[in-house]
Write an enzyme that holds these catalytic residues in place. Structure first.
Site: not given
Length: 303
Positions: A119, A88
């Site tokens: 992960e 963004e």
């Protein structure tokens, strides 16, 4: 039957929340009220780490100004939050791609579908951090403060000489020793035990939004509270450029639109021209000398 057996708890977010024990026995409205009440505690928890976050902002702005980069590393929800924040910044502040980079364990596929095991792969984290240099800032995001992927990334970034940061919801995070600054936001137990897409993720979004926005402000990509570096990539945003000029100068639409056209659509140039009453070429020179900061350019002072 006794229910007092000991339970191994490894992170605050995995504890059972005494305020939501009956969440499965109440109406949908009451369940929403319980969730909302938990959510309402997050801003206060983030406020407690703002002095530490301010240091991160200062270091990051300094390093980006000198040509360094900001890297985010996260898995699952943490990684997705980081990707959103980094993406963004490009349209909002016209930030060139590659200045703020989000590394998500498992890559693009893991954004929409879990990729098992990533992960837990510290070697993958280290590999993703291979491009980090001593000029950069590396931010690891892990609600539990123990994610191996993040451990690998921070270890590699630290070895490269980068400034390292850990964002967690565990004040006693096991990975804190890998960070120059640990932002341990104490969000406590989740409404649903272990579901860190709730309060922990909200805290992560607030921290990353605060970090990136304050850095953009420090780099002169706003004037007052206006997005003067916004990329006009569609008709709505092109119209917004004139609206921003009107708000910043208190002038009517006509003069603002004319200044924007004379400045070849460059919003900051047009703004400096209007505020300093100068031609576009001088406006560009003032901006270059001020490091792109409109207020400094208008005052005619060097950066």
């Amino acid at each position: 039957m006794s229910t007092s057996r000991s339970v191994r708890v490894t992170a605050p977010t995995e504890r059972r929340n005494p305020r939501t024990l009956r969440i499965d026995q109440v109406t949908p409205l009451e369940a929403l009220r319980l969730l909302n009440a938990e959510d309402a505690t997050v801003p206060g928890a983030v406020a407690a780490v703002l002095p530490l976050l301010a240091r991160v902002v200062e270091v990051t702005a300094e390093r980006l100004r000198a040509g360094g980069r900001l890297h985010y590393f996260g898995a699952g929800t943490s990684g997705r939050t980081a990707v959103m924040d980094a993406a963004e910044l490009i349209p909002t502040f016209s930030l060139p791609p590659g200045v703020v980079v989000a590394h998500h364990a498992g890559g693009p596929q893991a954004l929409v579908q879990p990729v098992e095991g990533t992960e837990d792969d510290d070697a993958l984290g280290a590999a993703d951090a291979a491009g980090v240099t001593a000029a950069d800032v590396a931010v690891g995001i892990a609600a539990s403060g123990r994610t191996p992927y993040v451990a690998g990334a921070l270890t590699a970034a630290r070895a490269a000489g980068a400034f390292t940061v850990l964002v967690s919801s565990n004040p006693e995070a096991p990975l804190a020793h890998l960070a120059d600054v640990h932002l341990g936001v104490d969000t406590g137990p989740e409404a649903i035990a272990g579901s860190t897409r709730l309060k922990a993720a909200t805290a992560q979004k607030l921290v990353l939004n605060g970090l990136s926005t304050a850095v953009m402000v420090a780099l002169g990509r706003t004037y007052s509270n206006l997005m003067v570096d916004v990329a006009a990539s569609n008709e709505k945003l092109r119209g917004r450029l004139v609206t921003i000029l009107m708000a910043a100068t208190d002038l009517e639409e006509g003069p603002c639109a004319a200044a924007l056209a004379a400045s070849d659509g460059e919003l900051k140039t047009a703004l400096v021209c209007l505020l300093a009453d100068c031609p576009p070429e001088e406006g560009r020179q003032r901006l270059a000398a001020s490091g792109g900061r409109v207020g400094v350019a208008v005052a005619g002072q060097p950066a």
